[in-house]
Motif scaffolding. Structure first.
Motif, PDB file in Angstrom:
ATOM      1  N   SER A  23       0.860  -1.184   0.000  1.00 42.36           N
ATOM      2  CA  SER A  23       0.000   0.000   0.000  1.00 42.36           C
ATOM      3  C   SER A  23       0.891   1.227   0.000  1.00 42.36           C
ATOM      4  O   SER A  23       1.917   1.236  -0.649  1.00 42.36           O
ATOM      5  N   TRP A  77      -0.383  10.041   1.340  1.00 43.30           N
ATOM      6  CA  TRP A  77      -1.359  10.010   2.420  1.00 43.30           C
ATOM      7  C   TRP A  77      -2.280  11.234   2.413  1.00 43.30           C
ATOM      8  O   TRP A  77      -3.419  11.144   2.871  1.00 43.30           O
ATOM      9  N   HIS A 100      -6.911   2.936   4.504  1.00 41.85           N
ATOM     10  CA  HIS A 100      -6.094   2.519   5.639  1.00 41.85           C
ATOM     11  C   HIS A 100      -6.937   2.509   6.918  1.00 41.85           C
ATOM     12  O   HIS A 100      -6.889   1.553   7.693  1.00 41.85           O
TER      13      HIS A 100
END
Length: 115
Positions: A23, A77, A100
């Motif tokens: 990821s 992110w 996530h």
């Protein structure tokens, strides 16, 4: 009899296993705190600008926070969204960051099933 701490420890083990999944690049502990700070604000429908995050002095100094925001953007992110003021950018979780949190939630549910 299962203690509440056992559930939490199972959750930690399951969550740790997520780090092995392909990821996004991993976050250091400070970046995880920043991610949580942004996620909590987002959950409360509060938008945060870069300046708002940099004012969170209980997390780190403004210079440190700015550097970490840049790192987290590069890792995928966070994104920065434009506002009506071109000088101001809102910090937003990416879809990968939201996924996530979905995975962490699934780990929590799984940990409680074994109680």
């Amino acid at each position: 009899m299962t203690r509440p701490a056992d559930i939490y420890i199972r959750f930690l083990r399951l969550a740790e296993a997520l780090s092995g999944l392909p990821s996004l690049p991993s976050l250091d502990p400070l970046e995880e705190r920043i991610l949580t700070f942004i996620a909590l604000a987002s959950r409360e429908d509060r938008s945060l600008s870069v300046r708002d995050v940099m004012r969170a002095d209980d997390i780190g100094s403004p210079a440190t926070l700015h550097a970490r925001l840049k790192s987290m953007r590069e890792k995928g992110w966070l994104t920065l969204d434009d506002t009506e003021d071109a000088r101001r950018k809102n910090v937003v979780l990416t879809q990968a960051a939201l996924k996530h949190f979905d995975r962490l939630s699934a780990c929590l549910v799984e940990a409680t099933k074994k109680a």
